[in-house]
Design an enzyme around this catalytic site. Structure first.
Site, PDB file in Angstrom:
ATOM      1  N   ILE A  17       0.820  -1.224   0.000  1.00 28.11           N
ATOM      2  CA  ILE A  17       0.000   0.000   0.000  1.00 28.11           C
ATOM      3  C   ILE A  17       0.847   1.266   0.000  1.00 28.11           C
ATOM      4  O   ILE A  17       0.330   2.371  -0.126  1.00 28.11           O
ATOM      5  CB  ILE A  17      -0.979   0.031   1.192  1.00 28.11           C
ATOM      6  CG1 ILE A  17      -0.243  -0.091   2.523  1.00 28.11           C
ATOM      7  CG2 ILE A  17      -2.025  -1.061   1.044  1.00 28.11           C
ATOM      8  CD1 ILE A  17      -1.163   0.026   3.739  1.00 28.11           C
ATOM      9  N   VAL A  25       5.306  -0.471   2.964  1.00 27.79           N
ATOM     10  CA  VAL A  25       4.204  -0.685   3.899  1.00 27.79           C
ATOM     11  C   VAL A  25       3.173  -1.580   3.219  1.00 27.79           C
ATOM     12  O   VAL A  25       2.774  -1.330   2.072  1.00 27.79           O
ATOM     13  CB  VAL A  25       3.559   0.651   4.327  1.00 27.79           C
ATOM     14  CG1 VAL A  25       2.418   0.395   5.309  1.00 27.79           C
ATOM     15  CG2 VAL A  25       4.598   1.574   4.956  1.00 27.79           C
ATOM     16  N   LYS A  40       5.016  -2.286   8.294  1.00 29.91           N
ATOM     17  CA  LYS A  40       6.114  -1.534   7.698  1.00 29.91           C
ATOM     18  C   LYS A  40       7.347  -2.429   7.695  1.00 29.91           C
ATOM     19  O   LYS A  40       7.796  -2.884   8.759  1.00 29.91           O
ATOM     20  CB  LYS A  40       6.377  -0.258   8.508  1.00 29.91           C
ATOM     21  CG  LYS A  40       7.432   0.664   7.945  1.00 29.91           C
ATOM     22  CD  LYS A  40       7.503   1.919   8.812  1.00 29.91           C
ATOM     23  CE  LYS A  40       8.490   2.933   8.286  1.00 29.91           C
ATOM     24  NZ  LYS A  40       8.523   4.159   9.123  1.00 29.91           N
ATOM     25  N   ASP A 135       8.403  16.453  10.961  1.00 29.52           N
ATOM     26  CA  ASP A 135       7.969  16.217   9.576  1.00 29.52           C
ATOM     27  C   ASP A 135       6.449  16.309   9.474  1.00 29.52           C
ATOM     28  O   ASP A 135       5.800  15.458   8.862  1.00 29.52           O
ATOM     29  CB  ASP A 135       8.471  14.861   9.091  1.00 29.52           C
ATOM     30  CG  ASP A 135       8.550  14.769   7.565  1.00 29.52           C
ATOM     31  OD1 ASP A 135       8.413  15.818   6.909  1.00 29.52           O
ATOM     32  OD2 ASP A 135       8.732  13.660   7.046  1.00 29.52           O
TER      33      ASP A 135
END
Length: 652
Positions: A17, A25, A40, A135
């Protein structure tokens, strides 16, 4: 699911995905609970090259477990199987906020407030546990089935005062969301997250970011100097209190910025209540304190090699969406030691980063931007006949502050000196308030290179500008100054001077400007010094206004080099031709090979570029990092992440 396999005797690994440089992931299923999960997986080849990455991967899991909060993606498990590392997380099915904004554009006011309030609560939890996300952006906000946001991707975060998840030389964040202080290399704290949150909230409301540009230098200039657009002009139905809150979050001076996520949340709640009641909120951001205790982090600054990679990559293939320029395409595998905060802010250094100025100047060459206005200096520029100035000791001018760069302009007879000095001050100081360049007037004429060098050494000037009247034109010299003003040059200084020192012909001082050449020479020196942040600052000055550069004289190495900088943006192969002429004159100058290699990369001639870079590495100093950084960029352009990581390991 397709191609499922069981890991750890518990999790079914299903469809891909998402994917990035560090791993991928997958959607999965917990066979014990039946719940959908996101898994992940760290790429084995990346992990093999960087053992510290494994520890960082595990610490991300620990951080997420500490951050148990409904607005943060939950960490469920961390495991290793067959030598591969996995993080098992909550599966969030609604896509990302970035995808929502791309599909829908500006959000309804109520929806934007709801998302922002939930994220403010989540971010308050992050900061309370002494973590800085670093981030914050729409791509890192996932949406649950009910539309509630989930903050994700803590791989860039600081944890505590001394531990950070990115121990290596990776510049973190997406350029468009970085705060001004982070752009300048200051240690980030919670207020940097508030800025990024403000950019994202602006984007949710306006359908665009407050600061956008097609090149990193121009974007940096906007972030550092330009106020955010008036949100209510872009969208009149935004409540005034909400526009004020966003403005407080986007305050460039972090000491004046609204400093806590809880403060942001409280303001959002007031606005939502007022919206529901149809009244103005009783409390506005101006009523809120802006100097609470930030989360301190003195252990890191932005790292030079990754910024070099960013500039290189962005100049070869401009990003598809203005501002979405990732600042690190690959990790660098050695820890960067902490640098304490100081006043004035010091510039992080990286040994051997000589050619970032070449990268930056070439990238912006065709659009150099400064105000021309040398005025009527031509009649009196230069020494008077018979003057014996060389016999006099150099004179002193007012010094500049520590960390500033002096440009010394030789005194001219009459009023013309004001035109020269005023033009340079206007271009390099007034129109660039973030600049650290300071223009000083030398109180007498200069008539030779040696005299210019002596004046520079007496005053610790980085650049000297002097000239002489040739009757039908002015011959202006731009010359690098005192070694003491710019210490730490790795490449032979003679090669730097060979490429930087240039003679210019100015036939019409009202139209033609020497200022781009001053900036070009200074940026070359800054990178010879390994001063990445000041180079970026100088590049940003170049992007402020278009000018007509003066014409370089003759066919020297510097003449061809500076012509190449002007051609690079619009005609990379013409720049290659100019640099080839320069190499024919000075085949041992490694700067020229890296410059031509960059131009060939931009033109898509990667094999030829690699030959130039290898030549620069062979003939340059052994500890010169630039060729290896460019080889890392070459590997990235070819899609070979493992090779890029290996080269960056050597850079550090």
């Amino acid at each position: 699911m397709s191609s499922e396999r069981l890991i750890a005797d518990r999790y079914l690994l299903g469809d891909l995905i998402g994917q990035g440089g560090m791993g991928a992931v997958f959607r999965g299923r917990d066979t014990r609970t039946g719940a959908d999960v996101a898994i992940k997986a760290l790429r084995p080849d990346v992990a093999a090259l960087d053992l510290q990455l494994l520890e960082r991967f595990r610490r991300e899991a620990l951080a997420l477990r500490r951050l148990d909060h409904p607005g943060i993606v939950k960490m469920l498990d961390a495991l290793e199987e067959d030598g591969r590392q996995y993080l098992v997380m909550e599966y969030v099915p609604g896509g990302s906020l970035e995808a929502l904004l791309r599909a829908q554009g500006p959000l309804p006011i109520r929806r934007a407030l709801e998302i922002a309030l939930d994220l403010a609560d989540a971010l308050a939890r992050v900061h309370r546990l002494d973590i800085v996300h670093r981030d914050i952006k729409p791509a890192n906000v996932l949406l649950a089935a009910d539309g509630a946001p989930r903050l994700t991707d803590f791989g860039a975060a600081y944890i505590g005062a001394g531990a950070r998840l990115t121990e290596t030389g990776v510049m973190i964040g997406t350029f468009a969301y970085l705060s001004p202080e982070v752009c300048e290399g200051a240690p980030p704290d919670a207020r940097a997250d508030i800025w990024s949150f403000g950019v994202m909230l602006f984007e949710m409301l306006a359908g665009r970011r407050p600061f956008e540009a097609g090149q990193p230098g121009a974007l940096l200039s906007a972030i550092l100097t330009r106020p955010a657009p008036d949100l209510r002009r872009l969208r009149p139905d935004v409540p005034p209190a909400l526009a004020r809150l966003v403005s407080q979050m986007l305050e460039k001076d972090r000491e004046r910025r609204i400093s806590g996520a809880r403060q942001v949340g409280a303001a959002l709640e007031q606005i939502m209540r007022a919206q529901a009641a149809g009244a103005a909120p009783a409390v506005t951001p101006e009523d809120m304190p802006t100097a609470s205790s930030p989360v301190p982090h003195d252990s890191a600054t932005l790292e030079a090699p990754a910024l070099l990679a960013q500039l290189l990559a962005s100049h070869v293939e401009p990003p598809a969406r203005a501002g979405d320029t990732p600042l690190a395409a690959a990790p660098i595998t050695a820890p960067v030691p902490p640098e304490p905060a100081r006043s004035p802010p010091r510039r992080p250094r990286a040994r051997g980063l000589l050619l970032l100025a070449v990268v930056a100047v070439l990238a912006l060459g065709g659009g150099l931007a400064l105000r021309s206005g040398l005025g009527g200096l031509r009649a009196t520029m230069g020494a008077q006949p018979g003057a014996q100035q060389g016999a006099l000791a150099p004179e002193r001018v007012a010094p500049v502050a520590p960390g500033d760069f002096m440009v010394l302009v030789a005194r001219l007879e009459g009023d013309e000196v004001d035109a020269v000095a005023d033009d340079l001050r206007q271009a390099l100081e007034v129109e660039a308030p973030f600049s650290r360049i300071r223009v000083r007037v030398y109180p007498r004429p200069v008539t030779s290179d040696d005299e210019a060098r002596a004046a520079a050494e007496a005053n610790r000037a980085a650049i000297v500008v002097w000239g002489e009247d040739r009757g039908d034109h002015l011959e202006v010299h731009v010359q690098v100054g005192a070694p003491e003003a710019m210490p730490g040059v790795r490449v032979d200084r003679a090669f730097v001077e060979q490429a930087a020192n240039v003679r210019l012909r100015i036939s019409d001082a009202r139209r033609e400007s020497a200022a781009p050449y001053v900036l070009g020479a200074l940026s070359l020196l800054q990178n010879a010094q390994g001063d990445v942040y000041e180079t970026v600052r100088t590049v940003a000055i170049m992007g402020l206004r278009p000018v007509t550069p003066a014409e370089p004289i003759g066919s020297s190495v510097a003449t061809h080099y500076h012509r190449a900088t002007a051609l690079f943006a619009d005609d990379a192969m013409a720049a290659v031709a100019e640099l080839s002429e320069a190499i024919a004159l000075s085949g041992g100058n490694p700067i020229l090979y890296t410059s031509r290699g960059l131009a060939r990369q931009r033109a898509g001639r990667l094999d030829e570029a690699r030959l130039d870079i290898e030549t620069a590495r062979r003939i340059g100093p052994a500890d010169w990092a630039i060729p290896r950084a460019m080889l890392a960029n070459d590997a990235l352009l070819r899609g070979d992440l493992a090779a890029a990581v290996a080269e960056y390991d050597q850079v550090v």
